[in-house]
Design an enzyme around this catalytic site. Structure first.
Site, PDB file in Angstrom:
ATOM      1  N   TYR A  43    -101.948  13.589  44.918  1.00 33.46           N
ATOM      2  CA  TYR A  43    -102.255  12.849  43.682  1.00 33.46           C
ATOM      3  C   TYR A  43    -102.211  11.345  43.926  1.00 33.46           C
ATOM      4  O   TYR A  43    -103.112  10.607  43.509  1.00 33.46           O
ATOM      5  CB  TYR A  43    -101.255  13.252  42.595  1.00 33.46           C
ATOM      6  N   SER A  73    -103.959   5.766  37.388  1.00 38.74           N
ATOM      7  CA  SER A  73    -102.564   6.106  37.085  1.00 38.74           C
ATOM      8  C   SER A  73    -101.717   4.985  37.660  1.00 38.74           C
ATOM      9  O   SER A  73    -102.172   4.239  38.546  1.00 38.74           O
ATOM     10  CB  SER A  73    -102.199   7.431  37.765  1.00 38.74           C
TER      11      SER A  73
END
Length: 257
Positions: free
Chosen positions: A153, A140
């Site tokens: 995350y 990401s």
């Protein structure tokens, strides 16, 4: 890629399903994995097989190392090889660090990071034995930069970047490449699900989250598409990308620029 075999975690929807469709179109046999309604999963599995490849489904729980190991072993036994591994399983939780639930931290780290370690651990010996392999980790933009409210995350995705680089070095002489794709915001069920939490955390509307939080980070002002991510994965799987390994590749509309 015709006749090769791929295991893709978190592939019953979103980016993972796009990977599966793209690889199936190139003649790659598949082991898909993920949660969802059984009828919906079977429909997707059947649609993949309709493209002329074998497509199996594993319900392996990404928080359970033994089930991950069994998924890899089953793919080898039933499909004949594990040529490609794509670690894509992921969940999200949004909250300030002092309010972040312990169980949410544990789940995000387990599914987004630790599951990739276990899958890689069991796939690498098979790839070395075959003399060819491709490992792709869905990271990401949050593998490179941070956002408030996403402590687990961001930590997991930074970990994925480190895992990618380390395993790439360990397999550099084995004709096995290991890379990470770092998309910006892609319109997937995972992104859609986090919008209400982000709105609540920041005290704004859901439309404002989309416009002023998500797409504000991307100079293109457009969501990345799942098809774009899958196209990059196809290239990384090809022999034309044989010299690309240990790369953490941004695909984020200019976000990290």
């Amino acid at each position: 890629m015709q006749g090769k075999c791929a295991v893709i975690t978190g592939s019953t929807s979103g980016i993972g399903l796009a990977y599966a469709k793209a690889l199936a179109a190139e003649g790659v046999n598949l082991m898909i994995n993920g949660f969802g309604e059984p009828d919906a999963i079977e429909a997707e599995r059947s649609a993949l097989e309709a493209r002329g490849v074998r497509a199996l489904y594993s319900p392996a729980d990404m928080t359970k190392p033994a089930e991950i190991a069994d998924m890899i072993a089953t793919a080898r036994r039933e499909l004949g090889a594990v040529d490609v591994l794509i670690n894509n399983a992921g969940i999200q939780h949004v909250a300030p660090v002092e309010e972040f639930p312990d169980e949410a931290w544990d789940a995000v780290i387990a599914i987004n990071l630790t599951s990739a370690f276990h899958a890689v651990k069991h796939a690498v010996p098979l790839m070395r034995e075959a003399g060819w392999g491709r490992i792709i980790n869905t990271a990401s933009a949050h593998a490179l930069v941070a956002s408030p409210g996403k402590v687990a995350y961001v930590a997991a995705k930074h970990g994925i970047a480190g895992l990618t680089k380390t395993v790439a070095l360990e397999t550099a002489e084995d004709n096995v490449t290991v890379n990470a794709i770092c998309p910006g915001y892609v319109w997937t069920p995972l992104v859609e699900k986090q919008i209400p939490d982000t709105a609540r955390t920041r005290g704004i509307t859901e439309d404002e989250v989309k416009r002023d939080v998500l797409l504000a980070a991307q100079p293109t002002k457009k969501f990345v598409t799942v098809e774009e991510v899958a196209s990059l994965a196809l290239y990384l799987c090809s022999d034309r990308a044989a010299s690309i390994t240990g790369a953490v590749i941004s695909m984020d509309g200019g976000w990290t620029a």
